[in-house]
Design an enzyme around this catalytic site. Structure first.
Site, PDB file in Angstrom:
ATOM      1  N   PRO A   1       0.812  -1.216   0.000  1.00 17.30           N
ATOM      2  CG  PRO A   1      -0.616  -1.503   1.781  1.00 17.30           C
ATOM      3  CD  PRO A   1       0.695  -1.960   1.234  1.00 17.30           C
ATOM      4  CD  GLU A   2       4.017   2.597  -3.674  1.00 11.92           C
ATOM      5  OE1 GLU A   2       4.160   3.685  -4.216  1.00 11.92           O
ATOM      6  OE2 GLU A   2       4.534   1.550  -4.096  1.00 11.92           O
TER       7      GLU A   2
END
Length: 266
Positions: A2-3
Site C-alpha cells: 500500500p502506497e
DNA sequence: CTGGATTCCTGCTTGC
DNA sequence: TGCAAGCAGGAATCCA
C-alpha cells in the site's frame, strides 16, 4: 504494497463504515502491532477518518487518535476469512456491533495511539496531491542534495506517500534515470517529475490502487492500476514507448525498474 | 551528509 | 516431490 493511492482507497471506504462509531473494546493478539495504551481509546468516538502520508488516521478529537500504517501487507477487514484468522493481530469492537480487524501477514504494520496527533501529522512530509507540492518545492528540497532522485522520492519526510511502485513509474513518466544525482536535475525534469507524480497517483486512486499480491480494500476487492504500470514489474518486457527491454537494478535495497533509452543517465 | 547493510516478518518462487 | 535458500520490501537504525 500500500502506497498513497491504496491507503486513500481504503480510507474512503472505511470513512463511511466507521464514522461516528465508538470503540467498545480492543483485543490485541500480537503485541508489536499495537503501540500505546489500549484502554485509553475505549469509549472514544471516531470523529473523522482520513489519510496523511501512508497513514490511516482515526481521529477522536482533542488531539487524540490512532495512526495506523499498513506497511507491506496490512489490511482492515470486518469479516475474517479463514486465511486471515491466522494473521489477525488487533480487533476493535465497535458500538454498532461490528468488529474491525487489523490483519497483517508480515507483521510490519500496526496501530499507534497518540495524544499529540496534531504534532505527529505536522512532522510528516509534503502531500504530493496538494498545491504545496510544486516544482518550486521540489527544486528547493533537492537543490544541494547528492542523493539519488529515487531516494528523494522515497523519503517520506520530504514528500510522502510515494513508495517503490510509484517512484519508478513517476521517474519513467519524467524520463529521469532513478540513479540521477538529485541536484543535477534540470528545471524541466523537476517540472515533469512533479507533474508525473500527481498524474500517476491521481490515476491510481481512480483505479482503486495497484494490486500485485496482498493489497485489498476493506471489502476485500483489489485495485485495477496494475494494468497501467509502465516499468514496475515489467523487467525483461519491451518498454511501451520505445521497445527497449525494461531494466531492473537494485538501488538502496529496492528493486528499481527503468528504461535505459527513455530514462538516460545524466 | 551519503549509501549500504541489517532488522522486523511470512509466503512465494527458484534451484537442485 | 521435497526442501532449503533466495527474494520481496517501508521505515528505523546502525555503521563506514
Amino acid at each position: 504494497m500500500p502506497e498513497l493511492p491504496e491507503v486513500e482507497t481504503v480510507v474512503r471506504e472505511l470513512h463511511s463504515d466507521i464514522l461516528g462509531e465508538e470503540i467498545r473494546s480492543v483485543n490485541v493478539s500480537y503485541a508489536a502491532a499495537f503501540r500505546g495504551e489500549s484502554t485509553f481509546i475505549v469509549g472514544k468516538e471516531i470523529k473523522r477518518v482520513f489519510r496523511r502520508c501512508k497513514y490511516i488516521v482515526f481521529d477522536f478529537g482533542n488531539n487524540c487518535g490512532i495512526l495506523t500504517h499498513l506497511r507491506m501487507t496490512g489490511k482492515y477487514v470486518f469479516n475474517l476469512s479463514e486465511k486471515d484468522e491466522k494473521h489477525a493481530h488487533v480487533a476493535l469492537r465497535l458500538s454498532s456491533g461490528k468488529t474491525l480487524h487489523y490483519v497483517d501477514i508480515r507483521k510490519f504494520g500496526g496501530l499507534e495511539v497518540t495524544a499529540s496527533l496534531k504534532t505527529r501529522l505536522e512532522e510528516m512530509g509534503c502531500e504530493p496531491l496538494t498545491e504545496t507540492f510544486n516544482p518550486q518545492f521540489l527544486s528547493a528540497a533537492i537543490k544541494n542534495s547528492k542523493r539519488t532522485i529515487k531516494a528523494i522520492l522515497l523519503d517520506q519526510a520530504i514528500v510522502c506517500g510515494i513508495g517503490n511502485i510509484y517512484a519508478d513509474e513517476s521517474l519513467f513518466f519524467a524520463g529521469v534515470h532513478p540513479q540521477t544525482e538529485a541536484r543535477k536535475l534540470t528545471a524541466k525534469q523537476v517540472q515533469a517529475l512533479v507533474l508525473g507524480i500527481k498524474d500517476i497517483l491521481a490515476r491510481s486512486i481512480n483505479n482503486m490502487g495497484t494490486t500485485l499480491s496482498d493489497y485489498r480494500t476493506t471489502k476485500n476487492v483489489g485495485g485495477e492500476n496494475q494494468n497501467y504500470l509502465r516499468v514496475y514489474g515489467q523487467d525483461g518486457l519491451p518498454c511501451a514507448t520505445c521497445g527497449e527491454k525494461v531494466q531492473k537494478i537494485k538501488l538502496g535495497g529496492r528493486g528499481t525498474h527503468f528504461c535505459r533509452v527513455c530514462q538516460p543517465i545524466a
